[in-house]
Design a protein around this motif. Structure first.
Motif, PDB file in Angstrom:
ATOM      1  N   ASP A   1      -7.427 137.716 -54.025  1.00 51.79           N
ATOM      2  CA  ASP A   1      -8.091 138.266 -52.845  1.00 51.79           C
ATOM      3  C   ASP A   1      -9.093 137.279 -52.259  1.00 51.79           C
ATOM      4  O   ASP A   1      -9.200 137.139 -51.034  1.00 51.79           O
ATOM      5  N   LEU A   2      -9.829 136.571 -53.106  1.00 53.89           N
ATOM      6  CA  LEU A   2     -10.817 135.619 -52.602  1.00 53.89           C
ATOM      7  C   LEU A   2     -10.162 134.478 -51.835  1.00 53.89           C
ATOM      8  O   LEU A   2     -10.747 133.932 -50.899  1.00 53.89           O
ATOM      9  N   ALA A   3      -8.943 134.146 -52.214  1.00 51.08           N
ATOM     10  CA  ALA A   3      -8.232 133.078 -51.499  1.00 51.08           C
ATOM     11  C   ALA A   3      -7.979 133.464 -50.043  1.00 51.08           C
ATOM     12  O   ALA A   3      -7.835 132.579 -49.178  1.00 51.08           O
ATOM     13  N   GLY A   4      -7.932 134.759 -49.757  1.00 51.42           N
ATOM     14  CA  GLY A   4      -7.743 135.218 -48.380  1.00 51.42           C
ATOM     15  C   GLY A   4      -9.040 135.452 -47.634  1.00 51.42           C
ATOM     16  O   GLY A   4      -9.031 135.999 -46.527  1.00 51.42           O
ATOM     17  N   MET A   5     -10.163 135.055 -48.239  1.00 47.98           N
ATOM     18  CA  MET A   5     -11.477 135.255 -47.622  1.00 47.98           C
ATOM     19  C   MET A   5     -12.263 133.945 -47.617  1.00 47.98           C
ATOM     20  O   MET A   5     -13.337 133.825 -48.215  1.00 47.98           O
TER      21      MET A   5
ATOM     22  N   THR B   1      -8.431 142.481 -47.293  1.00 45.95           N
ATOM     23  CA  THR B   1      -8.941 141.113 -47.379  1.00 45.95           C
ATOM     24  C   THR B   1      -9.083 140.511 -45.987  1.00 45.95           C
ATOM     25  O   THR B   1     -10.106 139.908 -45.650  1.00 45.95           O
ATOM     26  N   GLY B   2      -8.051 140.691 -45.165  1.00 50.33           N
ATOM     27  CA  GLY B   2      -8.092 140.170 -43.796  1.00 50.33           C
ATOM     28  C   GLY B   2      -9.195 140.811 -42.972  1.00 50.33           C
ATOM     29  O   GLY B   2      -9.875 140.130 -42.184  1.00 50.33           O
ATOM     30  N   TRP B   3      -9.382 142.122 -43.161  1.00 52.02           N
ATOM     31  CA  TRP B   3     -10.447 142.799 -42.415  1.00 52.02           C
ATOM     32  C   TRP B   3     -11.815 142.253 -42.823  1.00 52.02           C
ATOM     33  O   TRP B   3     -12.669 141.985 -41.955  1.00 52.02           O
ATOM     34  N   LEU B   4     -12.050 142.092 -44.120  1.00 51.16           N
ATOM     35  CA  LEU B   4     -13.320 141.553 -44.570  1.00 51.16           C
ATOM     36  C   LEU B   4     -13.557 140.150 -44.013  1.00 51.16           C
ATOM     37  O   LEU B   4     -14.669 139.815 -43.586  1.00 51.16           O
ATOM     38  N   GLU B   5     -12.521 139.347 -43.979  1.00 49.08           N
ATOM     39  CA  GLU B   5     -12.653 137.971 -43.501  1.00 49.08           C
ATOM     40  C   GLU B   5     -13.144 137.925 -42.058  1.00 49.08           C
ATOM     41  O   GLU B   5     -13.969 137.085 -41.692  1.00 49.08           O
ATOM     42  N   ARG B   6     -12.654 138.839 -41.246  1.00 47.75           N
ATOM     43  CA  ARG B   6     -13.045 138.819 -39.830  1.00 47.75           C
ATOM     44  C   ARG B   6     -14.131 139.849 -39.483  1.00 47.75           C
ATOM     45  O   ARG B   6     -14.514 139.991 -38.316  1.00 47.75           O
ATOM     46  N   SER B   7     -14.651 140.549 -40.474  1.00 50.91           N
ATOM     47  CA  SER B   7     -15.524 141.691 -40.209  1.00 50.91           C
ATOM     48  C   SER B   7     -16.917 141.318 -39.733  1.00 50.91           C
ATOM     49  O   SER B   7     -17.567 142.088 -39.021  1.00 50.91           O
ATOM     50  N   GLY B   8     -17.420 140.209 -40.193  1.00 47.56           N
ATOM     51  CA  GLY B   8     -18.808 139.866 -39.903  1.00 47.56           C
ATOM     52  C   GLY B   8     -19.782 140.367 -40.944  1.00 47.56           C
ATOM     53  O   GLY B   8     -20.991 140.079 -40.851  1.00 47.56           O
ATOM     54  N   ALA B   9     -19.323 141.112 -41.946  1.00 48.80           N
ATOM     55  CA  ALA B   9     -20.213 141.558 -43.016  1.00 48.80           C
ATOM     56  C   ALA B   9     -20.825 140.344 -43.708  1.00 48.80           C
ATOM     57  O   ALA B   9     -20.111 139.403 -44.086  1.00 48.80           O
ATOM     58  N   ARG B  10     -22.142 140.344 -43.890  1.00 52.12           N
ATOM     59  CA  ARG B  10     -22.817 139.173 -44.433  1.00 52.12           C
ATOM     60  C   ARG B  10     -22.545 138.989 -45.925  1.00 52.12           C
ATOM     61  O   ARG B  10     -22.463 137.859 -46.412  1.00 52.12           O
TER      62      ARG B  10
END
Length: 378
Positions: A341-345, A317-326
């Motif tokens: 999980d969405l709460a962490g994004m 979740t943390g990786w997705l949040e900072r990943s830059g994936a659109r």
């Protein structure tokens, strides 16, 4: 759906059997919307209904009783076998195979495993039916001593079940609540079952995960492919890809797709499908999804995740949040863990969502959502 096992109290696995199917579907749709309401104002598509019965393409049946009177079904609280070979949620091809397999147990003298006494040799029979009514049959054994008997009896079994494409023995020696072990002995020339879904024919090997409801799985893959094509990413990751269902359905000219899955057998299945379909731009990696993401040099434009019930967890979740994936497409069999999980994004908002009823007569469901990074569409 009427069920004599349920009425007699022999099996209560279908916890919603007394609830009309239309009400089941509406309740699941409402629950998903309520749980995900804090994360955006998506376009909620109408829920995808299933056939209320005969929908399960796979049966994981405990073998109990005795050699001469085996049961194929579940165990009661005392560890005794309860026969469910006419279970109404199983596909017709699966139900037709179970009495034949019971006779095979007797004919080959495969001793059902006695859980309380910790003795015997045959623990489970696992039967999967394809859309073309071909079968994969797996015998889960305590050890290898019974394999020779199964092999000797195999010609007779195939005469009774000529649609059995794959037959194997799985070895699970441990006395614990784990259905199958690591070692698989394939006994037929074919080692994979073809699961045809629209234009994609997935190759399913033993120990490979596949959705339990073929008809609804086809709708799920089509829905995700529609979302992905609408945002037209040049690069896609399919994490927890199983046999590659999402990856292979979203493949398109000029689009780079990578599927990641821990099961080596599932990856072998996915690679075989990609090769047969002529899709060199789709690659698969046998690796932990989180480790793959954390070790990557760059993120793709879109990530698909289809995790187990626990969700993807804080690290991914943390990786997705900072990943830059659109964009992220999240397919979940547990809307509560999806919401966690969405709460962490917080950088993503829900754009579209849909409930797909993979599991009629139970409280379980599949929920697919399209997420967009805030500001990505501007």
């Amino acid at each position: 759906m009427d069920c004599s096992y349920y009425d007699a109290g022999r099996c209560r696995s279908c916890t919603l059997l007394d609830v009309p199917y239309g009400t089941q579907l509406a309740d699941k749709d409402r629950l998903a919307r309520e749980l995900l309401a804090p994360f955006g104002d998506p376009e909620w598509l109408p829920p995808v209904a299933s056939s209320p019965s005969g929908y399960r393409n796979k049966a994981k049946m405990v073998v109990g009783g005795t050699v001469d009177a085996p049961t194929i079904g579940i165990l009661d609280e005392a560890g005794r076998g309860v026969d469910l070979r006419e279970c109404g949620i199983c596909a017709a091809g699966v139900r037709a195979a179970l009495p034949v397999l019971a006779r095979f147990v007797t004919r080959t003298r495969l001793v059902p495993y006695d859980v309380p006494a910790r003795r015997g040799e045959l623990k489970y029979v696992l039967v999967t039916a394809s859309p073309d009514d071909e079968l994969m049959i797996r015998f889960v054994l305590r050890d290898e001593s019974a394999v020779a008997r199964i092999r000797r009896g195999l010609p007779g079994l195939l005469r009774e079940l000529p649609n059995a494409r794959v037959v194997s023995a799985n070895l699970q020696p441990d006395h614990k609540a784990v259905v199958e072990g690591d070692r698989e002995i394939v006994l037929t020339p074919d080692a994979s079952l073809v699961m045809r879904l629209g234009d994609v024919s997935l190759r399913l090997r033993p120990q490979s995960f596949f959705q339990t409801n073929t008809a609804v799985a086809e709708r799920l893959y089509a829905q995700v492919a529609e979302w992905v094509d609408a945002v037209s990413p040049a690069s896609v990751w399919d994490l927890y890809c199983g046999v590659g269902g999402f990856a292979l359905h979203v493949a398109a000219p000029g689009r780079r797709v990578v599927g990641v899955e821990t099961s080596k057998e599932a990856v072998r299945s996915a690679r075989a499908t990609a090769a047969a379909a002529g899709l060199p731009q789709v690659a698969f990696r046998a690796q932990d999804a989180t480790a793959f993401a954390l070790g990557a040099a760059a993120a793709p434009e879109l990530v698909i995740v289809n995790p187990p019930r626990r969700g993807i967890g804080a690290d991914l979740t943390g990786w997705l949040e900072r990943s830059g994936a659109r964009h992220v497409v999240y397919s979940s069999c547990n809307p509560a863990s999806l919401a966690k999980d969405l709460a962490g994004m917080p950088s993503y908002t829900l754009r579209a969502g849909r409930v797909l009823d993979m599991f009629p007569q139970t409280g379980h469901m599949e929920v697919a959502v399209l997420l967009e990074r805030v500001g990505a569409a501007q």
